[in-house]
Design an enzyme around this catalytic site. Structure first.
Site, short mmCIF file in Angstrom:
data_model
loop_
_atom_site.label_atom_id
_atom_site.label_comp_id
_atom_site.label_asym_id
_atom_site.label_seq_id
_atom_site.Cartn_x
_atom_site.Cartn_y
_atom_site.Cartn_z
N ASP A 21 67.17 86.31 -28.53
CA ASP A 21 68.29 86.78 -29.37
C ASP A 21 69.20 85.59 -29.72
O ASP A 21 70.35 85.55 -29.32
CB ASP A 21 69.07 87.88 -28.65
CG ASP A 21 69.65 87.45 -27.30
OD1 ASP A 21 69.13 86.47 -26.69
OD2 ASP A 21 70.64 88.07 -26.84
N HIS A 45 71.72 79.50 -18.69
CA HIS A 45 71.02 80.77 -18.48
C HIS A 45 69.55 80.69 -18.96
O HIS A 45 68.63 80.60 -18.15
CB HIS A 45 71.74 81.90 -19.23
CG HIS A 45 73.09 82.23 -18.68
ND1 HIS A 45 73.32 82.54 -17.37
CD2 HIS A 45 74.30 82.31 -19.29
CE1 HIS A 45 74.59 82.81 -17.19
NE2 HIS A 45 75.22 82.67 -18.34
C1 BDR Z 1 72.30 86.02 -21.20
O1 BDR Z 1 73.14 86.69 -22.15
C2 BDR Z 1 73.21 85.95 -23.35
O2 BDR Z 1 74.54 85.74 -23.72
C3 BDR Z 1 72.52 84.65 -23.12
O3 BDR Z 1 71.81 84.23 -24.26
C4 BDR Z 1 71.61 84.89 -21.96
O4 BDR Z 1 70.33 85.33 -22.38
C5 BDR Z 1 73.14 85.56 -20.03
O5 BDR Z 1 73.69 86.65 -19.36
CA CA Z 2 69.56 85.05 -24.70
#
Ligand code: BDR
Ligand code: CA
Length: 319
Positions: free
Chosen positions: A10, A242
């Site tokens: 995403d 992340h």
């Molecule tokens: C996840 O949430 C999104 O904001 C980031 O892309 C990552 O996949 C982290 O909690």
């Molecule tokens: Ca993500």
């Protein structure tokens, strides 16, 4: 031989970092990007995936558009305060010239896995809707995938979307519960480890100084994202890593310490989206909700220094 990988994404600032990290890693062969809502709506996620591949000169990699909404209701909406109105740190990128393929994401995932049994690693770094839909479409992908390595969840620590839940799981808890229960080899790279991996402004100076256009793009989109982390976590400098942590696990699982637990996802009330590992009771007291659930490989520790060196080393000159 390079591991074949589909990234379900995403994009998203950290998604862009993860995709570029994968594209610059000789151990990996990215055979497709599939898109989902989360940081932005699915249409914009698709546009961004195409833009990222154009920047990388990799328009040979297909992009398949995925679900617009979670399994159980409408998407609650994007997070421009984290990733920008455009999901790319308000970088105002030009419209892509390339187009997504006609096949929907879930069908693409099924076709690719069934055509190459035991070869494809699935790396979801957004909400798990497309993956649950693929399982519904063809349950045998569970026996034919190589592994699933996902960014999401929080086993032993607080959430980030709510005090209880991590953002990707919170966006579609019903899908996540299906994915964790499917009986395939799943590794959860969640906040337990990603909140230990902190890239600092010094790292981004190296991205900005790198001649690699992928590093240049990251340096351009990161400031808006970094400002969010620094507002949300007083005293913090930089960002938590992340989505790239899931890519790092595929390249080198020895970066992580793991435990194997059956896992359920809360779908009700104010803890909606919380991932609950089966710990805290003996096996004979295990409540029915966790019984007969397969173990999930949950990352609980990480060598953050080595992970950051691996990722930054792929896109910048040595420090
Ligand atoms: C996840 O949430 C999104 O904001 C980031 O892309 C990552 O996949 C982290 O909690
Ligand atoms: Ca993500």
């Amino acid at each position: 031989m390079a591991q074949k990988m589909i990234i379900d994404t995403d994009p998203g600032v950290d998604d862009a970092m993860a995709i570029f990290f994968a594209l610059r890693s000789p151990e990996l062969d990215v055979i497709g990007l599939t898109t989902v809502f989360g940081n932005v709506h699915t249409d914009l996620a698709t546009t961004n995936a195409l833009r990222l591949l154009e920047i990388a000169g990799r328009t040979d990699i297909p992009v398949a558009k995925g679900a617009d909404d979670p399994l159980a209701g409408p998407f609650k909406g994007p997070v421009p305060f984290v990733h920008g109105d455009d999901g790319q740190g308000n970088a105002n990128l030009p419209a892509p010239r390339s187009r997504p393929i006609d096949q929907p994401a879930a069908a693409f995932i099924v076709e690719q896995i069934m055509a190459a049994p035991g070869e494809i690693t699935l790396v979801p770094i957004g909400p798990l809707t497309n993956i649950a839909l693929a399982l519904r479409l063809e349950p045998r992908i569970a026996q034919n995938v190589k592994q699933v390595v996902l960014m999401g969840g929080n086993a032993l620590c607080p959430g980030n979307a709510t005090p209880a839940a991590e953002a990707n799981i919170h966006n579609d808890p019903e899908a996540a519960d299906i994915v964790f229960g499917a009986g395939w080899p799943v590794t959860m790279v969640g906040l337990d480890v990603t909140h230990q991996v902190n890239m600092t402004p010094e790292h981004f100076e190296r991205y900005a100084a790198s001649p690699d256009p992928l590093a240049q793009h990251i340096a351009r989109i990161v400031p808006h994202y970094r400002a969010y982390f620094e507002r949300a976590n007083p005293g913090m400098r930089g960002i938590y890593v992340h989505d790239s942590s899931a890519i790092a696990y595929v390249i080198d699982p020895t970066l992580f310490e793991t435990r194997q637990w059956p896992l359920r996802v809360e779908t009700q009330g104010f803890s909606r989206g919380k991932t609950w590992p089966a710990i805290g009771t003996g096996a004979e007291q295990l409540p029915a909700a966790w019984r007969n659930r397969p173990p999930v490989n949950v990352c609980v520790g990480v060598d953050a220094k080595r992970l950051i060196a691996l990722e930054t080393g792929r896109l910048t000159q040595p420090a």
